[in-house]
Structure formats: C-alpha cells, structure tokens
Design a protein around this motif. Sequence first.
Motif, PDB file in Angstrom:
ATOM      1  N   ARG A 116      76.839 -29.932 -56.963  1.00 31.15           N
ATOM      2  CA  ARG A 116      76.524 -31.363 -56.778  1.00 31.15           C
ATOM      3  C   ARG A 116      76.741 -32.164 -58.052  1.00 31.15           C
ATOM      4  O   ARG A 116      75.981 -33.093 -58.362  1.00 31.15           O
ATOM      5  N   LEU A 117      77.777 -31.822 -58.782  1.00 31.43           N
ATOM      6  CA  LEU A 117      78.181 -32.572 -59.958  1.00 31.43           C
ATOM      7  C   LEU A 117      79.272 -33.569 -59.558  1.00 31.43           C
ATOM      8  O   LEU A 117      80.076 -33.281 -58.675  1.00 31.43           O
ATOM      9  N   ASN A 118      79.320 -34.708 -60.210  1.00 32.01           N
ATOM     10  CA  ASN A 118      80.288 -35.724 -59.772  1.00 32.01           C
ATOM     11  C   ASN A 118      80.910 -36.510 -60.912  1.00 32.01           C
ATOM     12  O   ASN A 118      81.437 -37.592 -60.702  1.00 32.01           O
ATOM     13  N   GLY A 119      80.843 -35.974 -62.138  1.00 28.09           N
ATOM     14  CA  GLY A 119      81.323 -36.723 -63.290  1.00 28.09           C
ATOM     15  C   GLY A 119      82.780 -36.451 -63.646  1.00 28.09           C
ATOM     16  O   GLY A 119      83.480 -35.667 -63.001  1.00 28.09           O
ATOM     17  N   GLN A 120      83.208 -37.114 -64.715  1.00 32.12           N
ATOM     18  CA  GLN A 120      84.601 -37.099 -65.162  1.00 32.12           C
ATOM     19  C   GLN A 120      85.080 -35.702 -65.536  1.00 32.12           C
ATOM     20  O   GLN A 120      86.262 -35.400 -65.426  1.00 32.12           O
ATOM     21  N   GLN A 121      84.169 -34.845 -66.004  1.00 36.29           N
ATOM     22  CA  GLN A 121      84.570 -33.506 -66.427  1.00 36.29           C
ATOM     23  C   GLN A 121      85.009 -32.637 -65.251  1.00 36.29           C
ATOM     24  O   GLN A 121      85.578 -31.565 -65.447  1.00 36.29           O
ATOM     25  N   HIS A 122      84.731 -33.092 -64.029  1.00 37.75           N
ATOM     26  CA  HIS A 122      84.961 -32.257 -62.860  1.00 37.75           C
ATOM     27  C   HIS A 122      86.044 -32.888 -61.988  1.00 37.75           C
ATOM     28  O   HIS A 122      85.754 -33.788 -61.204  1.00 37.75           O
ATOM     29  N   PRO A 123      87.280 -32.440 -62.103  1.00 39.23           N
ATOM     30  CA  PRO A 123      88.389 -33.065 -61.367  1.00 39.23           C
ATOM     31  C   PRO A 123      88.374 -32.682 -59.888  1.00 39.23           C
ATOM     32  O   PRO A 123      89.126 -31.831 -59.428  1.00 39.23           O
ATOM     33  N   ILE A 124      87.486 -33.326 -59.136  1.00 35.19           N
ATOM     34  CA  ILE A 124      87.292 -33.013 -57.719  1.00 35.19           C
ATOM     35  C   ILE A 124      88.245 -33.864 -56.890  1.00 35.19           C
ATOM     36  O   ILE A 124      88.259 -35.095 -57.015  1.00 35.19           O
ATOM     37  N   SER A 125      89.025 -33.237 -56.041  1.00 36.30           N
ATOM     38  CA  SER A 125      89.975 -33.967 -55.214  1.00 36.30           C
ATOM     39  C   SER A 125      89.232 -34.793 -54.168  1.00 36.30           C
ATOM     40  O   SER A 125      88.061 -34.544 -53.859  1.00 36.30           O
ATOM     41  N   GLU A 126      89.938 -35.766 -53.606  1.00 36.54           N
ATOM     42  CA  GLU A 126      89.321 -36.636 -52.615  1.00 36.54           C
ATOM     43  C   GLU A 126      88.889 -35.847 -51.385  1.00 36.54           C
ATOM     44  O   GLU A 126      87.908 -36.203 -50.722  1.00 36.54           O
TER      45      GLU A 126
END
Length: 577
Positions: free
Chosen positions: A156-166
């Motif tokens: 449940r992380l959502n910051g810039q360090q985590h390149p999560i795709s759409e």
Amino acid sequence: MKTRIYQDGKSIRIRVASDATPQETCAAQELGSYLERMTSAAFDAAEADYDGPVIAIGRAAERYGVSFDGGDDDFLLKTVGENLCIAGGKRGVIYGVYEVLERLGCRFFTATCEKVPFADELVLEELDEAHSPDFTYREHNYYEPRVYAKFAVKSRLNGQQHPISEKYGGHIQYSWFVHSFENIVSPEEYGETHPEYFAMDKEGVRMLTPYKNQLCLSNPELVPIAVAAVRKNLTEHPEAEIVSISQNDWSLDCQCPECRRINEEEGASSGTLIRFVNAVAEELEPEFPRVTFDTLAYQYTRSAPKVRPRHNVCVRLCSIECCFAHAFEECSRERNMAFVKDIRDWHGTGAQLYIWDYTTCFNYYPTPHPNWRSLQPNMRLFRENGAKGVFEQACGALRGSTDLNELRAYLISKLLWDADTDVDRHMEEFTDYYYGEGGKYIRQYIRLLCDTARKEDDHVGFNDKPLHRFLDEAYLDQYDTLLSQAREAVKDDAIRLWRVEKARLSIRYVRLMRGFLLKQELPKEELNRFFSDWESFGLTRMEEWCSPNTTRKALLRGKPVGAMLYSYWADEGPEEL
C-alpha cells in the motif's frame, strides 16, 4: 450472512462489470490467482446472467446496491446476502482484494516471501467496513518496493520511489522530488552575470559553488525566473501531481540585509522561503490547478514562520537532527524537543504538511539501529499534527542491506497505512515465518537491542559512528549469542539459515568498524572474509554514497567512510551527529 468462498468443493464466482477499469480487472485477476493457490481449485468469472453468489469487484458491486465515492486509495468491503462486494478507488480496489486475502490468512512479507496457506474451505464472516489510510502519500525507499511494483501495491505504498503502472493503480507523480534550487537557478547559468541571485554567507560573500549554494530569496528578480523554470518542468511532465521548489542539500541561510530583515519579521529563517514558494505557486495555479508546490522545512528552514503557506503549497518537515532511539516526544535531547515544537507550529499555520523521516544510519548502513520502539509513536505524532504524507528515508542500497531491513520495511508500510496498527502482532507474524524457528530469537535480539540503548541512555542520530554504549563489546557478545541460537534453530532449513546468517553480518560489521575507529585495528583476513561474505549475499553499498569497493579503499587509507574520498565532502565526510 457469511460469504462461502470455497466450501464442499464449490468455488464462488468473481464478477467485474462489463466496463470495468483496468484496476478492477487487475484486482479480480489477483483475487482469483491467490484463491486458486490457496485451494488448488478453479475460480471462474461470473457470466452476465449468473445469479449465484459472487465476489463483486469495483463497479460490479453496484448491482448489489453498493456504490463507492472516495479517494484513490480508499476501499470498502460489504457483504450483501451471500455476496461480497469490494469497491474502491483506482488503487483502493486492489488494496481491498489484498485486505480480503489477508483476512483469509495470506501475508505479503517481502517480494519473495509470501505466506499463502492451503485451505480445505474458505468462509468469510459478514463485513461492512470502509477503509482509508492515515496518510494520503506513503513512501519509503527500501529496495524491494522500488524494484517489484506488485509488492509496492501489496504494501500500500504510492510514492515516487515506487514506479507502479496504471494497471495497478499508479503512484503519486513527483517532479524534481527534492533539493531543486539547483534546477531552478544554477550558478553555472547565472553565477557570473548575476551573483546577487545567490545566498550570501556571514562574511558577505555570495556562494556560487555548484550544489553548495542557496538562493537569495528576497531578490524580486528570482520569482519570474523560478516561475518560468517550474512552468517548463510541469509542461514537460504533465503527469506530475507535486513539484519540488526546495533548497539545495547544503546548510546556508542567506545573510544579506533584506533576507535577514524578512526572516526577522517572520520569526524564522523559513520566512523568505515560504514567501518565495507562495509567490511561485500563486502565479502558476491558474495554469496548473491540480499541482501541489512542495518545499522543505529542513535544517535552517525547519521552524515555522508567521506567514501561512498557500493552500497549494506543501511543506516537508525533516527530522534529520533528531535522536531515533527514542520517540520524538519522549526524548530528553533538545533537538527532539525542538522538532516536536516545530511540527506543532507548522500544524498551527494550517500548512499542508508532509514529513521526511529517517530510519537508518546512512554512513554505516549495517549498524543495528535501535528505532524499533520509536516508529509507531513517531508515526502517531505525525498524524496527530495533521501530516498528510510521510516519506521514510531508509537504506536505499540496491539489493538491500542487513539490520533486519526486510522486517523494518514491512512494519513501516503497515504504519504508513494505519499508525495504530498492531506492531507486535505484525513483528511476530513476520519473524515466525521469515526466520522460522529462529524467529523468537530475532525478537529477543530486537528487545535486547532496544532495552540496552535505553538503559545506556544512548541517543542515536542518522549518521553516527558505531561507537554508542549499546554497541560495546560485551553487548555485541549478547546479541551474537541470540543470533547464534537463531542459526542453530534453523540449521536444517536452508532458506531461513541464509536469512539468519545475513542478519549476523551486522554484528560482524560493527566489530570490524569499532576495532578500526577505537584502536586503529584492521585485521586483514577478517576484512577480506567480511567483504567476500557481504558480496556473497548479493549486497551492495555499506553506506549511502559508495560501493563496497570504495568503502574498502577508504578503510585501507585510514578513513571509515568511503565518501571521505570524494572531493564534495572534503576532509570531513558526511555530517555526523
């Protein structure tokens, strides 16, 4: 009514709407995949005319009278008859699925260590719950969530360090991230023609060295330059939700008469900074109404001024000077008391407040960091003072480090979502599974470490040499005994033995470094063996800035930190508190 997910050999169906979002489709796929792993049974999609019990994902829940109106990270779980509805925002709907899986016994400890129990039946009690995070922005930079996007989502992380795709819900897009003055007005571009754009030191000299400079924020010519630079950046990065307008990583408070006058008027050295950022944010708001303009309350700008940050300005308060062995509110150290006053003062300004906190020893990564008991009270302090986001700066080494960082990353992720979470339960679950029969000794080691630091009244900063009393030789022997007991307990379990031996590297490292720092001893055979073992575990940096090769070069040249070989740090090396 209970939801019978799998019982008597029968599997529930999974329903998504015909116009399901990519995130809802992803959530359904993840749910089906894990349920099939748990039961070794097939879980199929519900056809349009199917009227049996289902797990309805996202918009499909509307068919059962359940609608969602919340933020990107929020979700709800609701039982309707024999059906279970999981609805949420673009990330929240996926979080909701993982929440259900955790209720069924799954655990997502690390990217490569998950507990997925086998079950003869899966029955879920009636649910009617709404979930939202304590912090809208949640980030740390331990390596696994940065490398494995799905693990970042499970955490449940959502910051810039985590390149999560759409597909997995995306992440909060940050531009420039931090220390951006160099990008806005650089001495290479303006130093010769406009030295007055740069901060003046106490001797009246304008500082123009790259990265070792700040801006003279009272100079009215800087605002239009900054507006143009930030506009260009946001135009090139239309995905950005936050843009950083923040001081360089160098402590230099402009001493020109006008900056001093403004800061005295505002009651803090952050006065000129907030006025400057406010002016840029006000000018650009019509063009970028959904962008937040971020700045730092860091070192000399940490205290709150009288001027109120605009509604579209975010202030990141940094705890870099603090002791981390004690909770900020419990520590007798003046720096901690000052930080607590600062966070309360910033909250009083009504600022949109973010936190930049620290969770390791950056010069000496493997050193045991006795912050285990301060993590939760500090997170509660942030929440209670209105913080909307938290970044926990951690050991950023590729492939991680020692000091039980996998456990610390897991606990921090849980706390970023819920500052009141049951930390003891999470720690016990993690250690019992990750370290197997050695888990109880790992917990004893953590308790002894923290108890000893408190007993010795050690105050531990973010960059300290491993010379605190809780690291004295007699205590190292006690820690090593517990870790040796953990090793003995798992000697026939190859995977968990590997994990325990990796944890033991911390004690070996401290013994090596203390001998070097206290006695100028550097046993060559042990140095060779330690570095070889370090690399055998796939580990990289032992300190924030350098490779192991650079660290070893420094040791052989009489310096404990590899960064001391860099001209940027001159002879002193990175700051030590």
